[in-house]
Enzyme design. Structure first.
Site, PDB file in Angstrom:
ATOM      1  CG  PHE A 269       0.410  -6.252   3.924  1.00  0.00           C
ATOM      2  CD1 PHE A 269      -0.079  -5.481   5.230  1.00  0.00           C
ATOM      3  CD2 PHE A 269      -0.080  -7.166   3.212  1.00  0.00           C
ATOM      4  CE1 PHE A 269      -2.062  -5.682   5.673  1.00  0.00           C
ATOM      5  CE2 PHE A 269      -1.957  -7.094   4.210  1.00  0.00           C
ATOM      6  CZ  PHE A 269      -2.215  -6.668   4.388  1.00  0.00           C
TER       7      PHE A 269
ATOM      8  CG  HIS B 193      -1.922   4.201   5.634  1.00  0.00           C
ATOM      9  ND1 HIS B 193      -2.194   4.337   4.393  1.00  0.00           N
ATOM     10  CD2 HIS B 193      -2.044   2.607   5.813  1.00  0.00           C
ATOM     11  CE1 HIS B 193      -2.168   2.884   4.004  1.00  0.00           C
ATOM     12  NE2 HIS B 193      -1.703   2.243   4.623  1.00  0.00           N
TER      13      HIS B 193
ATOM     14  CE  LYS C 203      -5.949   4.258   2.807  1.00  0.00           C
ATOM     15  NZ  LYS C 203      -5.055   5.076   2.785  1.00  0.00           N
TER      16      LYS C 203
ATOM     17  CG  HIS D  80      -6.598   0.902   2.016  1.00  0.00           C
ATOM     18  ND1 HIS D  80      -5.926   1.575   0.748  1.00  0.00           N
ATOM     19  CD2 HIS D  80      -5.931   0.168   2.564  1.00  0.00           C
ATOM     20  CE1 HIS D  80      -4.669   0.708   1.712  1.00  0.00           C
ATOM     21  NE2 HIS D  80      -4.586   0.173   2.455  1.00  0.00           N
TER      22      HIS D  80
ATOM     23  CB  CYS E  59      -1.170   0.162   1.165  1.00  0.00           C
ATOM     24  SG  CYS E  59      -2.257  -1.428   1.362  1.00  0.00           S
TER      25      CYS E  59
END
Length: 405
Positions: free
Chosen positions: A388, A297, A325, A330, A162
């Site tokens: 991740f 984020h 988001k 997302h 991401c």
């Protein structure tokens, strides 16, 4: 770092096609999340689906690239005259001096899913018309954009989960500063597929309703799809004469880190996130107090939002912030590019966007979380993208004169 001009940009997501629709959705604190109706996905969740992709094949001469991801890329590049601006740049510097830097996480993996449904019943062979290299392969996106414009410069796909759509700004900056190219087409595209939907479902990270970043009742993500693009150039006087309002926006700083704490969980204290933000501020020559807005984020999972909040409160003293988001979902590998465009829109229009769907910010997190969009005289903003495996990237955008060093 030397500031770079962000001379033009565009974005398409479930919140809207193009800048005007995106800005209107942000100003009104609304988005496009809806109950999941993606074919084959029997899941109780919400997604941010872009309508019309199924009916918009790629250009006929590029048919080998045809897949959902590249269709959305083409759809987005035709918004806000972005494709025309790229062609103007090509005419000015030459096709060999324009680079392509694209972020994606799954690229055209849906095409492989569809191909497996059509395997030969006897041999198990995939259908002859399936082309992995130009669809599923992560490079297919960069290859498609390069072919779409007839470019001959370097082309790169970044797939770092991401953070992908943000890290392409760093890749482009390095090639611009070394003089290998004069203009960079940067962006990120990710689209819905069953691998993503069921993968996040297996991790128990999907929200059953529209996601609520930083809300006291946040319970998971809503997966969206999006495409966002920008043009980056060195900040030279001869380009200022060609500037419109968007050209006054500059990429001032970039911070990248990798904390490698866990395959899918963030460092609980937000270590990598804090390092990325510190580096972005340092490379921009700014202090935390110079930032007027942070686009978080903000995935809306309990652990991610808590970790990012710890990193933010370690560096900033009640800076206005929100996660967009809640409006877009997302968008994974596209999120960094989409939210870079949102940061640029915030600067250009002097607006701090609200965090859609969030109604009760978690008081434990200690943030100045914006619930209603408002006007504000912004000089510099920061956008966070964390992925991740601890791949983190923060970007600082500002107007001319924002940098102090």
């Amino acid at each position: 770092m030397n500031p770079l001009l962000l001379t033009h940009f565009t974005a398409t997501s479930c919140a809207g096609r193009g800048l005007d629709a995106t800005l209107a959705a942000l100003a009104q604190g609304r988005g496009g999340l809806a109950p999941c109706d993606f074919e084959g996905a029997a899941l109780r969740t919400y997604t941010g689906r872009v309508g019309g992709i199924e009916d918009a094949p790629v250009r006929a001469d590029l048919a080998e690239f045809d897949c959902r991801n590249n269709r959305l890329a083409q759809l987005a590049m035709t918004q806000d005259s972005f494709d025309a601006r790229v062609r103007e740049a090509i005419a000015r510097v030459g096709a060999a001096r324009v680079g392509v830097f694209m972020g994606t996480s799954t690229a055209g993996i849906l095409e492989t899913e569809l191909a497996y449904r059509r395997r030969d019943a006897q041999t198990g062979a995939l259908p002859a018309d399936f082309n992995y290299a130009t669809t599923h392969n992560p490079y297919s996106l960069a290859g498609f954009v390069r072919a779409y414009f007839g470019l001959r410069g370097p082309a790169v796909s970044v797939s770092s989960a991401c953070s992908s759509g943000a890290k392409v700004f760093g890749s482009a900056r390095r090639m611009l500063e070394t003089g290998l190219i004069d203009v960079a087409v940067v962006g990120g595209v990710d689209t819905l597929c069953l691998t993503t939907l069921y993968g996040f479902n297996s991790l128990e990270l999907l929200s059953t309703g529209p996601c609520k970043p930083f809300d006291v009742k946040r319970d998971g993500i809503s997966i969206g799809e999006a495409a966002a693009f920008g043009l980056l150039e060195r900040d030279a006087a001869d380009r200022a004469d060609r500037a419109d309002d968007g050209d006054a926006i500059r990429l001032l700083g970039i911070g990248e880190s990798s904390d490698a704490y866990h395959m899918s969980s963030p460092h609980p204290e937000g270590l990598g996130a804090r390092i990325a933000m510190e580096q972005a501020l340092a490379s921009a020559g700014l202090d935390a107090r110079d930032i007027g807005y942070v686009n978080l984020h903000g995935t809306a999972t309990p652990s991610n939002d808590a970790a990012e909040s710890r990193a933010l409160t370690d560096l900033f003293d009640r800076v206005p912030c929100s996660s967009t988001k809640g409006a877009t979902g997302h968008t994974l590998g596209a999120a960094g590019a989409l939210e870079a465009v949102i940061a640029a829109l915030a600067l250009k229009h002097g607006m701090i966007p609200a965090g859609a769907n969030t109604t009760e910010p978690d008081p434990v997190l200690g943030l100045d979380y914006v619930l209603t969009s408002r006007d504000a005289p912004l000089c510099a903003v920061l956008s966070n993208s964390f992925g991740f495996g601890g791949t983190n990237c923060s970007l600082v955008f500002g107007r001319k004169g924002a940098a102090s060093a």
